[in-house]
Design an enzyme around this catalytic site. Structure first.
Site, PDB file in Angstrom:
ATOM      1  N   PRO A  26     -37.580   9.558 -24.137  1.00 24.59           N
ATOM      2  CG  PRO A  26     -36.944  11.130 -24.734  1.00 24.59           C
ATOM      3  CD  PRO A  26     -36.398  10.011 -24.071  1.00 24.59           C
TER       4      PRO A  26
ATOM      5  N   GLY B 131     -37.446   2.357 -25.463  1.00 26.18           N
ATOM      6  CA  GLY B 131     -38.473   3.164 -26.094  1.00 26.18           C
ATOM      7  C   GLY B 131     -39.155   2.486 -27.017  1.00 26.18           C
TER       8      GLY B 131
ATOM      9  CB  CYS C  12     -35.718  16.148 -32.937  1.00 25.30           C
ATOM     10  SG  CYS C  12     -37.398  15.725 -33.511  1.00 25.30           S
TER      11      CYS C  12
ATOM     12  CG  ASN D 240     -31.832   5.374 -27.876  1.00 29.66           C
ATOM     13  OD1 ASN D 240     -31.843   5.913 -28.414  1.00 29.66           O
ATOM     14  ND2 ASN D 240     -33.369   4.618 -26.821  1.00 29.66           N
TER      15      ASN D 240
HETATM   16  C1  LIG Z   1     -43.224   7.863 -31.278  1.00 33.92           C
HETATM   17  C2  LIG Z   1     -41.937   8.565 -31.141  1.00 33.92           C
HETATM   18  C3  LIG Z   1     -40.953   9.740 -31.112  1.00 33.92           C
HETATM   19  C4  LIG Z   1     -39.903  10.075 -30.861  1.00 33.92           C
HETATM   20  N1  LIG Z   1     -39.797  11.597 -29.715  1.00 33.92           N
HETATM   21  C5  LIG Z   1     -39.061  11.662 -29.109  1.00 33.92           C
HETATM   22  C6  LIG Z   1     -38.521  12.960 -27.962  1.00 33.92           C
HETATM   23  O1  LIG Z   1     -39.920  13.801 -27.991  1.00 33.92           O
HETATM   24  N2  LIG Z   1     -37.108  13.610 -27.830  1.00 33.92           N
HETATM   25  C7  LIG Z   1     -36.058  12.489 -28.207  1.00 33.92           C
HETATM   26  O2  LIG Z   1     -34.953  12.590 -28.126  1.00 33.92           O
HETATM   27  N3  LIG Z   1     -36.525  11.063 -28.897  1.00 33.92           N
HETATM   28  C8  LIG Z   1     -37.775  10.701 -29.362  1.00 33.92           C
HETATM   29  N4  LIG Z   1     -37.973  10.017 -29.704  1.00 33.92           N
HETATM   30  C9  LIG Z   1     -36.395   8.363 -29.958  1.00 33.92           C
HETATM   31  C10 LIG Z   1     -36.746   8.182 -29.316  1.00 33.92           C
HETATM   32  O3  LIG Z   1     -36.626   8.343 -27.795  1.00 33.92           O
HETATM   33  C11 LIG Z   1     -35.242   6.811 -28.744  1.00 33.92           C
HETATM   34  O4  LIG Z   1     -34.289   7.001 -28.758  1.00 33.92           O
HETATM   35  C12 LIG Z   1     -35.514   6.241 -30.318  1.00 33.92           C
HETATM   36  O5  LIG Z   1     -37.135   5.467 -30.317  1.00 33.92           O
HETATM   37  C13 LIG Z   1     -34.162   4.522 -30.359  1.00 33.92           C
HETATM   38  O6  LIG Z   1     -34.511   3.690 -29.021  1.00 33.92           O
HETATM   39  P1  LIG Z   1     -35.739   2.577 -29.387  1.00 33.92           P
HETATM   40  O7  LIG Z   1     -34.716   2.180 -30.389  1.00 33.92           O
HETATM   41  O8  LIG Z   1     -34.959   1.876 -27.875  1.00 33.92           O
HETATM   42  O9  LIG Z   1     -36.972   3.120 -29.806  1.00 33.92           O
HETATM   43  C14 LIG Z   1     -39.551   9.218 -30.445  1.00 33.92           C
HETATM   44  C15 LIG Z   1     -39.315   8.019 -30.829  1.00 33.92           C
HETATM   45  C16 LIG Z   1     -40.880   7.538 -31.085  1.00 33.92           C
HETATM   46  C17 LIG Z   1     -40.995   6.012 -31.959  1.00 33.92           C
END
Ligand SMILES: Cc1cc2nc3c(=O)[nH]c(=O)nc-3n(C[C@H](O)[C@H](O)[C@H](O)COP(=O)(O)O)c2cc1C
Length: 339
Positions: free
Chosen positions: A4, A211, A88, A187
């Site tokens: 997300p 993400g 969050c 993740n």
């Molecule tokens: C722009 C952005 C928006 C995000 N919005 C959410 C969200 O709405 N809900 C959530 O659980 N995590 C949110 N996250 C966190 C990501 O889901 C993820 O857990 C985090 O970026 C780490 O994973 P990654 O290294 O693969 O990006 C957000 C991350 C980013 C960069």
């Protein structure tokens, strides 16, 4: 799983990424559920399925009865999975005691998850950070979630106070996987397909969620799927990235009002910061592109910068450069005790 991401994972984006293959589940950004009256039409409106992957709708809140209602309604709307946001780190969410702040409210968390459990027979999941300002209760929280009835847990192994700084501590994924009987999704900072596969091997996690790495390399899920099938991973070149950016614009434009070229321009610039990170001189090209005032000029310049870039000149291979895996859990150790 496509993570997300608020402001990013709209239905068109979810469909686009899923269409490249290798994605099992795509997630909506969080839907904030407050104590005020909840709007059924608004909540059901979040349920937009994609053709190529299952859908997870994420809700965030601490009001037991409204979270239960929201769960019932997204399920009625046709979602495959309902997910609760326990990650969050935004000050506004933390002040209100929701998102990652719920990790410090175990009684409320249990009540909310049980109430949600009562309203859906289908998969219920929780996406948690390792803690608010410490990681030492990560395993306890995961066990609490399992006891309250979630079917699987996604772990972003950073503390809330870290926001996105430092590195995700994947040893925490391993500790949680070893402590619960339900599936665990790893993740955080899985920038290359080989790193995602390594995390599954070293932590035992059942799936991975990506993400920012998917923003940077939209073909990473297809690469993971290929590697898992013992096949060579596809290597995108500049033309593939260019086609992706055009498809992104086409998928995003209908989400905006007719007059919203300015908004689209802003979103496109944000995308380009990630997409161009794989070029050696990506930062310079990004700076040049973000100076453009409209979508068409950006796309025209992008064409000349990307069209003839070969796959070898992009850092989008399945392995990190120089082939060095640097996952903390690959080096062993117990996360919960050292975190
Ligand atoms: C722009 C952005 C928006 C995000 N919005 C959410 C969200 O709405 N809900 C959530 O659980 N995590 C949110 N996250 C966190 C990501 O889901 C993820 O857990 C985090 O970026 C780490 O994973 P990654 O290294 O693969 O990006 C957000 C991350 C980013 C960069």
């Amino acid at each position: 799983m496509l993570a997300p991401m608020e402001g990013v994972t709209h239905p068109g984006y979810r469909e686009l990424i899923a269409s490249y293959g290798g994605v099992g589940v795509v997630c909506t950004e969080f839907v904030r559920i407050t104590r005020a009256a909840v709007n059924r039409r608004m909540i059901e409106g979040e349920v937009v399925r994609t053709e190529h992957a299952a859908l997870s709708v994420q809700v965030m809140g601490d009001d037991e009865s409204n979270m239960a209602l929201a769960t019932e309604w997204v399920v009625a709307g046709g979602t495959d999975v309902v997910d609760i946001n326990l990650g969050c780190p935004a000050p506004n969410a933390v002040r209100k005691g929701v998102g990652a702040a719920m990790l410090a409210r175990p009684e409320v968390l249990t009540r909310v998850v049980r109430a949600m459990r009562g309203r859906t027979p289908g998969p219920l999941s929780a996406k948690m950070r390792a803690g608010v300002d410490a990681s030492d209760r990560a395993v306890t929280t995961a066990r609490l979630l399992e006891a309250a009835g979630v079917d699987f847990i996604t772990v972003h192994p950073r503390r809330s106070i870290d926001a996105y700084r430092g590195r995700a501590d994947h040893r925490i994924v391993k500790s949680i996987k070893e402590s619960v009987g339900i599936p665990v999704v790893g993740n955080g900072d899985l920038w290359y397909a080989a790193e995602a596969i390594a995390l599954m091997k070293t932590s035992g996690c059942d799936a991975v969620m990506l993400g920012r790495p998917a923003l940077r390399n939209p073909f990473i899920f297809a690469q993971i799927a290929a590697l898992r099938a013992g096949k060579p991973a596809p290597r995108p070149d500049g033309a593939a990235l260019l086609a992706h950016v055009h498809a992104y614009v086409a998928a995003t434009r209908p989400r905006l009002r007719a007059s919203s070229d300015v908004v689209l321009c802003g979103l496109l610039k944000e995308q380009l910061r990630s997409v161009l990170a794989s070029l050696v001189d990506g930062e310079r090209i990004t700076r040049e592109l973000v100076r453009q005032g409209d979508v068409d000029s950006i796309l025209a310049r992008l064409e000349s910068r990307l069209r003839h870039v070969s796959a070898a000149d992009l850092d989008l291979g399945p392995d990190p450069p120089r082939g060095s895996l640097s996952l903390p859990c690959a080096r062993g150790g117990d996360a919960a005790s050292s975190a």
